[in-house]
Motif scaffolding. Structure first.
Motif, PDB file in Angstrom:
ATOM      1  N   THR A  16     -11.437   0.393   3.204  1.00 26.90           N
ATOM      2  CA  THR A  16     -11.748   0.310   1.772  1.00 26.90           C
ATOM      3  C   THR A  16     -13.241   0.541   1.608  1.00 26.90           C
ATOM      4  O   THR A  16     -14.047   0.051   2.394  1.00 26.90           O
ATOM      5  CB  THR A  16     -11.366  -1.073   1.209  1.00 26.90           C
ATOM      6  OG1 THR A  16     -11.948  -2.090   2.022  1.00 26.90           O
ATOM      7  CG2 THR A  16      -9.865  -1.259   1.187  1.00 26.90           C
ATOM      8  N   VAL A  47     -11.174   4.816  -0.391  1.00 26.38           N
ATOM      9  CA  VAL A  47     -11.400   4.654   1.056  1.00 26.38           C
ATOM     10  C   VAL A  47     -12.603   5.458   1.540  1.00 26.38           C
ATOM     11  O   VAL A  47     -13.065   6.385   0.874  1.00 26.38           O
ATOM     12  CB  VAL A  47     -10.161   5.093   1.879  1.00 26.38           C
ATOM     13  CG1 VAL A  47      -9.003   4.150   1.657  1.00 26.38           C
ATOM     14  CG2 VAL A  47      -9.768   6.528   1.566  1.00 26.38           C
ATOM     15  N   VAL A  75      -6.038   3.447  -3.406  1.00 29.77           N
ATOM     16  CA  VAL A  75      -7.102   2.670  -2.763  1.00 29.77           C
ATOM     17  C   VAL A  75      -8.285   3.590  -2.474  1.00 29.77           C
ATOM     18  O   VAL A  75      -8.120   4.624  -1.813  1.00 29.77           O
ATOM     19  CB  VAL A  75      -6.609   2.047  -1.420  1.00 29.77           C
ATOM     20  CG1 VAL A  75      -7.673   1.123  -0.847  1.00 29.77           C
ATOM     21  CG2 VAL A  75      -5.303   1.304  -1.608  1.00 29.77           C
ATOM     22  N   VAL A 135       0.822  -1.214   0.000  1.00 30.61           N
ATOM     23  CA  VAL A 135       0.000   0.000   0.000  1.00 30.61           C
ATOM     24  C   VAL A 135       0.856   1.264   0.000  1.00 30.61           C
ATOM     25  O   VAL A 135       0.393   2.330  -0.397  1.00 30.61           O
ATOM     26  CB  VAL A 135      -0.973   0.047   1.209  1.00 30.61           C
ATOM     27  CG1 VAL A 135      -2.121  -0.906   1.018  1.00 30.61           C
ATOM     28  CG2 VAL A 135      -0.256  -0.193   2.518  1.00 30.61           C
ATOM     29  N   VAL A 153      -7.384   0.352   6.152  1.00 30.36           N
ATOM     30  CA  VAL A 153      -6.269   0.769   5.292  1.00 30.36           C
ATOM     31  C   VAL A 153      -5.221   1.524   6.105  1.00 30.36           C
ATOM     32  O   VAL A 153      -4.016   1.336   5.929  1.00 30.36           O
ATOM     33  CB  VAL A 153      -6.777   1.656   4.127  1.00 30.36           C
ATOM     34  CG1 VAL A 153      -5.621   2.187   3.283  1.00 30.36           C
ATOM     35  CG2 VAL A 153      -7.747   0.867   3.252  1.00 30.36           C
TER      36      VAL A 153
END
Lengths: 181, 276
Positions: B222, B183, B181, B174, B236
Protein backbone atom coordinates in the motif's frame (compact mmCIF):
# COMPACT_ATOMS: atom_id res chain seq x y z
CA UNK A 1 -55.40 -10.48 1.40
CA UNK A 2 -56.31 -10.95 5.08
CA UNK A 3 -54.09 -9.87 7.97
CA UNK A 4 -53.39 -13.53 8.79
CA UNK A 5 -52.24 -14.16 5.22
CA UNK A 6 -49.92 -11.16 5.34
CA UNK A 7 -48.38 -12.29 8.64
CA UNK A 8 -47.87 -15.84 7.34
CA UNK A 9 -46.35 -14.52 4.13
CA UNK A 10 -44.02 -12.16 6.04
CA UNK A 11 -42.84 -15.02 8.27
CA UNK A 12 -42.17 -17.21 5.24
CA UNK A 13 -40.23 -14.39 3.57
CA UNK A 14 -38.06 -13.91 6.68
CA UNK A 15 -37.51 -17.68 6.96
CA UNK A 16 -36.45 -18.09 3.32
CA UNK A 17 -34.15 -15.03 3.37
CA UNK A 18 -32.52 -16.19 6.64
CA UNK A 19 -32.09 -19.71 5.22
CA UNK A 20 -30.49 -18.27 2.07
CA UNK A 21 -27.96 -16.22 4.03
CA UNK A 22 -27.19 -18.90 6.63
CA UNK A 23 -27.40 -22.55 5.58
CA UNK A 24 -27.75 -22.26 1.78
CA UNK A 25 -24.73 -19.96 1.50
CA UNK A 26 -22.66 -22.70 3.19
CA UNK A 27 -23.63 -25.34 0.62
CA UNK A 28 -20.91 -24.41 -1.82
CA UNK A 29 -19.83 -26.20 -4.96
CA UNK A 30 -16.69 -24.77 -6.64
CA UNK A 31 -17.00 -21.77 -4.34
CA UNK A 32 -20.59 -20.82 -5.25
CA UNK A 33 -23.99 -21.65 -3.78
CA UNK A 34 -27.55 -21.92 -5.12
CA UNK A 35 -29.97 -18.98 -4.82
CA UNK A 36 -33.36 -20.03 -3.50
CA UNK A 37 -34.81 -16.67 -2.51
CA UNK A 38 -36.16 -15.98 -6.03
CA UNK A 39 -38.66 -18.82 -5.59
CA UNK A 40 -40.76 -16.61 -3.29
CA UNK A 41 -41.77 -13.91 -5.80
CA UNK A 42 -42.21 -16.53 -8.51
CA UNK A 43 -44.58 -18.52 -6.29
CA UNK A 44 -46.45 -15.43 -5.07
CA UNK A 45 -46.78 -14.14 -8.63
CA UNK A 46 -48.09 -17.37 -10.09
CA UNK A 47 -50.45 -18.05 -7.15
CA UNK A 48 -51.69 -14.57 -6.15
CA UNK A 49 -51.13 -12.44 -9.25
CA UNK A 50 -48.64 -9.96 -10.61
CA UNK A 51 -49.21 -7.25 -8.00
CA UNK A 52 -48.68 -9.64 -5.06
CA UNK A 53 -45.67 -11.15 -6.84
CA UNK A 54 -44.07 -7.75 -7.34
CA UNK A 55 -44.63 -6.73 -3.70
CA UNK A 56 -43.36 -10.05 -2.29
CA UNK A 57 -40.33 -9.88 -4.60
CA UNK A 58 -39.59 -6.30 -3.61
CA UNK A 59 -39.88 -6.90 0.14
CA UNK A 60 -37.92 -10.18 0.19
CA UNK A 61 -35.29 -8.63 -2.10
CA UNK A 62 -34.97 -5.64 0.22
CA UNK A 63 -34.53 -7.99 3.20
CA UNK A 64 -31.75 -9.76 1.30
CA UNK A 65 -30.18 -6.41 0.39
CA UNK A 66 -30.03 -5.52 4.08
CA UNK A 67 -27.97 -8.63 4.81
CA UNK A 68 -25.65 -8.74 1.80
CA UNK A 69 -22.70 -6.52 0.93
CA UNK A 70 -24.04 -6.16 -2.62
CA UNK A 71 -25.61 -3.04 -4.24
CA UNK A 72 -28.56 -1.95 -2.09
CA UNK A 73 -31.81 -2.18 -4.05
CA UNK A 74 -30.61 -4.63 -6.71
CA UNK A 75 -32.23 -7.72 -5.16
CA UNK A 76 -35.43 -5.72 -4.62
CA UNK A 77 -35.44 -4.70 -8.28
CA UNK A 78 -34.89 -8.25 -9.53
CA UNK A 79 -37.39 -9.73 -7.03
CA UNK A 80 -40.13 -7.28 -8.01
CA UNK A 81 -39.52 -7.99 -11.71
CA UNK A 82 -39.52 -11.78 -11.20
CA UNK A 83 -42.76 -11.73 -9.21
CA UNK A 84 -44.48 -9.37 -11.61
CA UNK A 85 -43.33 -11.39 -14.62
CA UNK A 86 -44.49 -14.71 -13.18
CA UNK A 87 -47.84 -13.18 -12.21
CA UNK A 88 -48.35 -11.57 -15.58
CA UNK A 89 -47.60 -14.80 -17.44
CA UNK A 90 -50.10 -16.65 -15.24
CA UNK A 91 -52.81 -13.98 -15.56
CA UNK A 92 -52.40 -13.91 -19.32
CA UNK A 93 -52.81 -17.68 -19.44
CA UNK A 94 -49.34 -18.32 -20.86
CA UNK A 95 -48.53 -20.48 -17.81
CA UNK A 96 -51.06 -23.09 -16.89
CA UNK A 97 -51.48 -23.47 -13.11
CA UNK A 98 -48.91 -25.65 -11.37
CA UNK A 99 -51.59 -27.89 -9.93
CA UNK A 100 -52.86 -28.87 -13.36
CA UNK A 101 -49.67 -30.10 -15.01
CA UNK A 102 -47.09 -31.61 -12.62
CA UNK A 103 -43.92 -30.24 -14.19
CA UNK A 104 -45.03 -26.62 -14.56
CA UNK A 105 -44.18 -25.62 -10.98
CA UNK A 106 -40.66 -27.16 -10.96
CA UNK A 107 -40.01 -25.73 -14.42
CA UNK A 108 -41.16 -22.25 -13.40
CA UNK A 109 -39.18 -22.47 -10.14
CA UNK A 110 -35.98 -23.64 -11.81
CA UNK A 111 -36.03 -21.53 -14.95
CA UNK A 112 -37.43 -18.48 -13.16
CA UNK A 113 -34.73 -18.65 -10.46
CA UNK A 114 -32.03 -19.04 -13.09
CA UNK A 115 -33.39 -16.10 -15.10
CA UNK A 116 -33.48 -14.02 -11.92
CA UNK A 117 -29.79 -14.71 -11.23
CA UNK A 118 -28.98 -13.79 -14.83
CA UNK A 119 -31.03 -10.59 -14.49
CA UNK A 120 -29.20 -9.82 -11.24
CA UNK A 121 -25.80 -10.15 -12.93
CA UNK A 122 -26.95 -8.16 -15.98
CA UNK A 123 -28.48 -5.31 -13.97
CA UNK A 124 -25.43 -5.24 -11.69
CA UNK A 125 -23.23 -4.88 -14.76
CA UNK A 126 -25.56 -2.18 -16.10
CA UNK A 127 -25.17 -0.23 -12.85
CA UNK A 128 -21.37 -0.37 -13.11
CA UNK A 129 -20.51 -3.52 -11.15
CA UNK A 130 -18.36 -5.04 -13.87
CA UNK A 131 -17.24 -8.03 -11.81
CA UNK A 132 -20.76 -9.49 -11.77
CA UNK A 133 -20.22 -11.18 -15.11
CA UNK A 134 -16.79 -12.48 -14.08
CA UNK A 135 -18.09 -14.69 -11.26
CA UNK A 136 -18.66 -18.38 -11.97
CA UNK A 137 -22.08 -17.90 -13.58
CA UNK A 138 -21.63 -21.13 -15.52
CA UNK A 139 -21.88 -22.96 -12.18
CA UNK A 140 -24.31 -20.66 -10.38
CA UNK A 141 -26.94 -20.80 -13.14
CA UNK A 142 -27.31 -24.60 -13.51
CA UNK A 143 -27.00 -25.03 -9.74
CA UNK A 144 -29.81 -22.54 -9.17
CA UNK A 145 -31.88 -24.21 -11.92
CA UNK A 146 -31.63 -27.64 -10.30
CA UNK A 147 -32.13 -26.48 -6.71
CA UNK A 148 -34.94 -24.11 -7.73
CA UNK A 149 -36.74 -26.91 -9.55
CA UNK A 150 -36.28 -29.24 -6.59
CA UNK A 151 -37.57 -26.78 -3.99
CA UNK A 152 -40.34 -25.26 -6.11
CA UNK A 153 -43.16 -27.58 -4.98
CA UNK A 154 -42.62 -27.11 -1.21
CA UNK A 155 -42.21 -23.34 -1.63
CA UNK A 156 -45.39 -23.17 -3.77
CA UNK A 157 -47.23 -25.17 -1.09
CA UNK A 158 -46.00 -22.82 1.66
CA UNK A 159 -46.96 -19.68 -0.25
CA UNK A 160 -50.31 -21.22 -1.24
CA UNK A 161 -51.01 -22.03 2.42
CA UNK A 162 -50.01 -18.52 3.49
CA UNK A 163 -52.22 -16.67 1.00
CA UNK A 164 -55.21 -18.90 1.71
CA UNK A 165 -58.11 -18.57 -0.69
CA UNK A 166 -56.64 -15.70 -2.74
CA UNK A 167 -56.08 -16.72 -6.35
CA UNK A 168 -55.39 -14.65 -9.47
CA UNK A 169 -57.91 -14.37 -12.28
CA UNK A 170 -56.65 -16.17 -15.30
CA UNK A 171 -57.68 -15.70 -18.87
CA UNK A 172 -58.71 -19.17 -19.92
CA UNK A 173 -58.50 -20.58 -23.45
CA UNK A 174 -55.88 -18.00 -24.33
CA UNK A 175 -53.79 -20.53 -26.18
CA UNK A 176 -56.76 -21.64 -28.26
CA UNK A 177 -57.47 -18.01 -29.17
CA UNK A 178 -53.84 -17.45 -30.12
CA UNK A 179 -53.82 -20.51 -32.37
CA UNK A 180 -57.05 -19.45 -34.07
CA UNK A 181 -55.77 -15.92 -34.53
CA UNK B 1 -62.48 -5.00 -14.59
CA UNK B 2 -59.51 -7.05 -15.71
CA UNK B 3 -58.02 -3.96 -17.33
CA UNK B 4 -58.37 -1.95 -14.12
CA UNK B 5 -56.72 -4.76 -12.19
CA UNK B 6 -53.88 -5.03 -14.70
CA UNK B 7 -53.41 -1.26 -14.60
CA UNK B 8 -53.20 -1.32 -10.80
CA UNK B 9 -50.63 -4.15 -10.91
CA UNK B 10 -48.61 -2.26 -13.48
CA UNK B 11 -48.72 0.94 -11.41
CA UNK B 12 -47.55 -0.93 -8.29
CA UNK B 13 -44.77 -2.58 -10.28
CA UNK B 14 -43.58 0.72 -11.77
CA UNK B 15 -43.57 2.38 -8.32
CA UNK B 16 -41.51 -0.50 -6.88
CA UNK B 17 -39.10 -0.30 -9.83
CA UNK B 18 -38.62 3.43 -9.32
CA UNK B 19 -37.96 2.95 -5.59
CA UNK B 20 -35.45 0.14 -6.30
CA UNK B 21 -33.62 2.15 -8.94
CA UNK B 22 -33.58 5.17 -6.61
CA UNK B 23 -32.02 3.07 -3.84
CA UNK B 24 -29.48 1.68 -6.29
CA UNK B 25 -28.59 5.08 -7.69
CA UNK B 26 -27.92 6.54 -4.24
CA UNK B 27 -26.23 3.43 -2.82
CA UNK B 28 -22.75 4.16 -1.50
CA UNK B 29 -23.08 7.91 -1.78
CA UNK B 30 -22.39 10.01 1.27
CA UNK B 31 -25.71 11.82 0.86
CA UNK B 32 -27.67 8.57 0.94
CA UNK B 33 -28.84 8.53 4.53
CA UNK B 34 -32.14 6.92 3.48
CA UNK B 35 -30.67 3.74 1.99
CA UNK B 36 -28.03 3.38 4.71
CA UNK B 37 -30.75 3.94 7.33
CA UNK B 38 -32.99 1.24 5.84
CA UNK B 39 -30.04 -1.11 5.56
CA UNK B 40 -28.96 -0.52 9.18
CA UNK B 41 -32.47 -1.09 10.54
CA UNK B 42 -33.04 -4.19 8.39
CA UNK B 43 -29.64 -5.59 9.28
CA UNK B 44 -30.16 -4.91 12.99
CA UNK B 45 -33.48 -6.82 12.92
CA UNK B 46 -32.45 -9.73 10.71
CA UNK B 47 -28.79 -10.27 11.66
CA UNK B 48 -29.49 -11.74 15.12
CA UNK B 49 -31.94 -14.23 13.56
CA UNK B 50 -29.34 -15.15 10.93
CA UNK B 51 -26.73 -15.52 13.69
CA UNK B 52 -28.86 -17.95 15.67
CA UNK B 53 -29.85 -19.99 12.60
CA UNK B 54 -26.25 -19.94 11.41
CA UNK B 55 -24.96 -21.27 14.74
CA UNK B 56 -27.58 -24.05 14.77
CA UNK B 57 -27.25 -25.07 11.12
CA UNK B 58 -23.48 -24.68 10.62
CA UNK B 59 -22.76 -28.36 11.50
CA UNK B 60 -25.44 -29.44 9.00
CA UNK B 61 -23.96 -27.12 6.36
CA UNK B 62 -20.46 -28.43 7.06
CA UNK B 63 -21.72 -32.00 6.76
CA UNK B 64 -23.31 -31.34 3.35
CA UNK B 65 -20.33 -29.29 2.20
CA UNK B 66 -18.06 -32.15 3.21
CA UNK B 67 -20.23 -34.65 1.35
CA UNK B 68 -20.43 -32.48 -1.77
CA UNK B 69 -16.71 -31.70 -1.80
CA UNK B 70 -15.59 -35.17 -0.63
CA UNK B 71 -13.06 -35.56 -3.46
CA UNK B 72 -11.36 -32.27 -2.76
CA UNK B 73 -11.35 -32.95 1.01
CA UNK B 74 -9.64 -36.28 0.37
CA UNK B 75 -7.06 -34.58 -1.85
CA UNK B 76 -6.54 -31.90 0.79
CA UNK B 77 -5.96 -34.61 3.44
CA UNK B 78 -3.36 -36.27 1.24
CA UNK B 79 -1.64 -32.95 0.68
CA UNK B 80 -1.65 -32.22 4.43
CA UNK B 81 -0.21 -35.67 5.24
CA UNK B 82 2.64 -34.99 2.82
CA UNK B 83 3.15 -31.59 4.38
CA UNK B 84 3.27 -33.09 7.90
CA UNK B 85 5.96 -35.49 6.69
CA UNK B 86 8.03 -32.63 5.28
CA UNK B 87 7.57 -30.62 8.47
CA UNK B 88 8.79 -33.51 10.59
CA UNK B 89 11.97 -33.65 8.50
CA UNK B 90 12.42 -29.89 8.77
CA UNK B 91 11.76 -29.90 12.50
CA UNK B 92 15.42 -29.77 13.40
CA UNK B 93 16.15 -26.72 11.25
CA UNK B 94 12.82 -25.18 12.25
CA UNK B 95 13.98 -24.83 15.86
CA UNK B 96 16.92 -22.70 14.75
CA UNK B 97 14.65 -20.73 12.42
CA UNK B 98 12.20 -20.11 15.26
CA UNK B 99 14.99 -18.65 17.41
CA UNK B 100 16.00 -16.37 14.54
CA UNK B 101 12.40 -15.37 13.97
CA UNK B 102 11.90 -14.53 17.65
CA UNK B 103 14.97 -12.30 17.54
CA UNK B 104 13.75 -10.57 14.41
CA UNK B 105 10.29 -10.08 15.86
CA UNK B 106 11.75 -8.59 18.99
CA UNK B 107 13.67 -6.14 16.83
CA UNK B 108 11.02 -5.20 14.34
CA UNK B 109 7.76 -6.35 15.91
CA UNK B 110 5.08 -6.87 13.26
CA UNK B 111 6.80 -5.48 10.19
CA UNK B 112 3.91 -4.09 8.22
CA UNK B 113 1.82 -2.80 11.11
CA UNK B 114 4.54 -0.79 12.80
CA UNK B 115 3.00 1.22 15.62
CA UNK B 116 -0.59 0.70 14.45
CA UNK B 117 -2.85 -1.11 16.90
CA UNK B 118 -5.20 -3.87 15.80
CA UNK B 119 -8.07 -6.04 17.03
CA UNK B 120 -8.03 -9.78 16.40
CA UNK B 121 -11.39 -11.15 15.19
CA UNK B 122 -12.72 -14.58 14.26
CA UNK B 123 -14.38 -15.08 10.88
CA UNK B 124 -18.00 -16.18 11.21
CA UNK B 125 -18.93 -16.63 7.55
CA UNK B 126 -17.36 -16.35 4.11
CA UNK B 127 -18.93 -15.18 0.83
CA UNK B 128 -22.63 -15.03 1.78
CA UNK B 129 -23.30 -13.72 -1.74
CA UNK B 130 -22.18 -15.24 -5.03
CA UNK B 131 -21.53 -11.72 -6.30
CA UNK B 132 -19.25 -10.34 -3.59
CA UNK B 133 -16.03 -11.58 -1.99
CA UNK B 134 -16.60 -10.79 1.68
CA UNK B 135 -16.26 -12.23 5.16
CA UNK B 136 -18.20 -11.54 8.35
CA UNK B 137 -16.24 -11.10 11.57
CA UNK B 138 -17.37 -11.49 15.17
CA UNK B 139 -16.50 -7.99 16.40
CA UNK B 140 -17.98 -4.65 15.47
CA UNK B 141 -18.38 -1.05 16.56
CA UNK B 142 -18.43 -2.02 20.25
CA UNK B 143 -14.79 -3.14 19.83
CA UNK B 144 -13.81 0.12 18.14
CA UNK B 145 -14.16 -1.20 14.59
CA UNK B 146 -15.43 1.33 12.05
CA UNK B 147 -16.19 1.37 8.34
CA UNK B 148 -13.08 1.94 6.22
CA UNK B 149 -10.58 0.27 8.55
CA UNK B 150 -8.03 -2.04 6.86
CA UNK B 151 -8.02 -5.74 7.69
CA UNK B 152 -4.83 -7.80 7.59
CA UNK B 153 -4.05 -11.49 7.90
CA UNK B 154 -1.07 -13.75 7.61
CA UNK B 155 1.00 -12.34 4.76
CA UNK B 156 -0.67 -9.00 4.17
CA UNK B 157 -3.79 -7.07 3.32
CA UNK B 158 -7.05 -9.03 3.51
CA UNK B 159 -9.52 -6.23 2.80
CA UNK B 160 -11.45 -3.35 4.29
CA UNK B 161 -14.38 -3.05 6.69
CA UNK B 162 -17.42 -1.94 4.68
CA UNK B 163 -20.23 -2.36 7.20
CA UNK B 164 -20.43 -2.56 10.98
CA UNK B 165 -22.99 -3.33 13.64
CA UNK B 166 -22.40 -3.48 17.40
CA UNK B 167 -21.19 -7.08 17.46
CA UNK B 168 -20.14 -7.87 13.90
CA UNK B 169 -18.68 -6.36 10.75
CA UNK B 170 -18.47 -7.12 7.04
CA UNK B 171 -15.08 -7.10 5.36
CA UNK B 172 -14.74 -6.70 1.61
CA UNK B 173 -11.79 -8.83 0.48
CA UNK B 174 -9.04 -7.51 -1.77
CA UNK B 175 -10.23 -9.90 -4.50
CA UNK B 176 -13.75 -8.41 -4.63
CA UNK B 177 -14.64 -6.62 -7.88
CA UNK B 178 -15.21 -3.33 -6.03
CA UNK B 179 -11.80 -3.24 -4.30
CA UNK B 180 -9.26 -0.58 -5.36
CA UNK B 181 -5.95 -0.25 -3.49
CA UNK B 182 -3.30 2.37 -4.19
CA UNK B 183 0.02 0.48 -4.39
CA UNK B 184 3.73 0.94 -4.88
CA UNK B 185 5.84 -1.76 -6.56
CA UNK B 186 8.66 -3.12 -4.39
CA UNK B 187 11.14 -0.50 -3.32
CA UNK B 188 10.67 1.51 -6.54
CA UNK B 189 8.63 4.67 -7.01
CA UNK B 190 6.28 3.05 -9.52
CA UNK B 191 2.72 3.58 -8.38
CA UNK B 192 -0.46 1.85 -9.53
CA UNK B 193 -3.88 0.67 -8.48
CA UNK B 194 -4.48 -2.97 -7.48
CA UNK B 195 -7.98 -4.09 -8.44
CA UNK B 196 -9.98 -7.06 -7.24
CA UNK B 197 -11.75 -9.11 -9.92
CA UNK B 198 -13.63 -12.03 -8.33
CA UNK B 199 -13.14 -14.24 -5.28
CA UNK B 200 -11.58 -16.97 -7.40
CA UNK B 201 -9.47 -14.84 -9.78
CA UNK B 202 -6.09 -13.13 -9.32
CA UNK B 203 -6.06 -9.37 -8.83
CA UNK B 204 -4.94 -6.97 -11.54
CA UNK B 205 -2.89 -3.78 -11.37
CA UNK B 206 -3.69 -0.77 -13.51
CA UNK B 207 -2.37 2.72 -14.27
CA UNK B 208 1.21 1.48 -14.66
CA UNK B 209 2.99 3.16 -17.61
CA UNK B 210 3.98 0.85 -20.52
CA UNK B 211 7.34 -0.90 -20.22
CA UNK B 212 7.85 0.12 -16.59
CA UNK B 213 10.38 -1.95 -14.65
CA UNK B 214 7.84 -4.31 -13.15
CA UNK B 215 8.76 -7.98 -13.18
CA UNK B 216 7.32 -11.30 -12.06
CA UNK B 217 7.74 -11.91 -8.35
CA UNK B 218 7.83 -8.23 -7.42
CA UNK B 219 5.80 -7.37 -4.32
CA UNK B 220 3.19 -4.64 -4.04
CA UNK B 221 2.62 -2.57 -0.92
CA UNK B 222 0.00 0.00 0.00
CA UNK B 223 1.40 3.40 -0.95
CA UNK B 224 -0.24 5.49 1.78
CA UNK B 225 -0.41 8.60 -0.38
CA UNK B 226 -2.37 11.56 0.90
CA UNK B 227 -6.04 10.62 1.16
CA UNK B 228 -5.26 6.91 0.75
CA UNK B 229 -7.67 4.27 2.02
CA UNK B 230 -4.86 2.26 3.67
CA UNK B 231 -1.76 3.09 5.73
CA UNK B 232 1.57 2.67 3.88
CA UNK B 233 3.67 -0.47 3.73
CA UNK B 234 1.10 -3.25 4.02
CA UNK B 235 1.89 -6.10 1.55
CA UNK B 236 -0.91 -6.38 -1.02
CA UNK B 237 0.34 -9.05 -3.41
CA UNK B 238 3.00 -10.45 -5.70
CA UNK B 239 3.21 -9.92 -9.46
CA UNK B 240 2.57 -13.20 -11.30
CA UNK B 241 2.75 -11.72 -14.82
CA UNK B 242 3.55 -8.31 -16.25
CA UNK B 243 3.43 -7.51 -19.96
CA UNK B 244 2.83 -4.51 -22.17
CA UNK B 245 0.48 -5.29 -25.07
CA UNK B 246 1.28 -3.55 -28.36
CA UNK B 247 0.08 0.09 -28.39
CA UNK B 248 -1.48 -0.32 -24.95
CA UNK B 249 -1.65 2.79 -22.75
CA UNK B 250 -0.72 0.78 -19.65
CA UNK B 251 0.83 -2.53 -18.57
CA UNK B 252 -1.21 -5.70 -18.15
CA UNK B 253 -0.33 -6.97 -14.66
CA UNK B 254 -1.73 -9.93 -12.70
CA UNK B 255 -1.25 -10.05 -8.96
CA UNK B 256 -1.56 -12.88 -6.44
CA UNK B 257 -2.85 -11.60 -3.06
CA UNK B 258 -0.23 -11.59 -0.31
CA UNK B 259 -2.65 -12.80 2.37
CA UNK B 260 -3.79 -16.42 2.44
CA UNK B 261 -7.44 -15.78 1.61
CA UNK B 262 -8.31 -19.48 1.59
CA UNK B 263 -7.64 -19.73 5.33
CA UNK B 264 -9.19 -16.77 7.09
CA UNK B 265 -10.09 -18.22 10.46
CA UNK B 266 -8.76 -15.12 12.23
CA UNK B 267 -7.93 -11.65 10.96
CA UNK B 268 -6.64 -8.42 12.44
CA UNK B 269 -8.60 -5.19 12.01
CA UNK B 270 -6.16 -2.28 12.03
CA UNK B 271 -7.56 0.58 14.10
CA UNK B 272 -6.75 3.17 11.43
CA UNK B 273 -9.37 5.21 9.62
CA UNK B 274 -8.80 6.79 6.21
CA UNK B 275 -9.00 10.55 6.05
CA UNK B 276 -12.51 11.58 5.00
Amino acid sequence: MSRGSLIRLALIMIAVVVLQVSIVSQLTIFGVHPEIVWLLPLAAGSLAGSEAGAVVGFVSGLMLDCLLPTPFGLSALVGASAGFGAGLLTEQGVLVGGGEIWWVTPALGGIGSMMSVLAYASLGWLFGYNGFFLVNLWIILPLTLVVGAGLAVPVWMLVSWSIGEHRPRRRRHRKVQQVAW
Amino acid sequence: MATRRTRRSLTTFVVLLVISIGLLAFDGQASSSVSSGIKSVGSAILSPVVGVVDAVTRPIGNFFAGAINYGSVEAENARLRALVGQLEIQDGTAAANRRQLAELMALKDLPFLGSLTSVTCATTSINVSNFAATIQIDKGSSSGIATGMPVVGSGGLVGQVVDTSAGSATVRLVTDGQTRVGVVFGSSTILGIANGVTATSPMSASYVAPNSHVSKGERLFTNGLQGAQYPPGIPVGTVISATTPINAPQMDISVRPAADLAHLGFVNVVLWEPAS
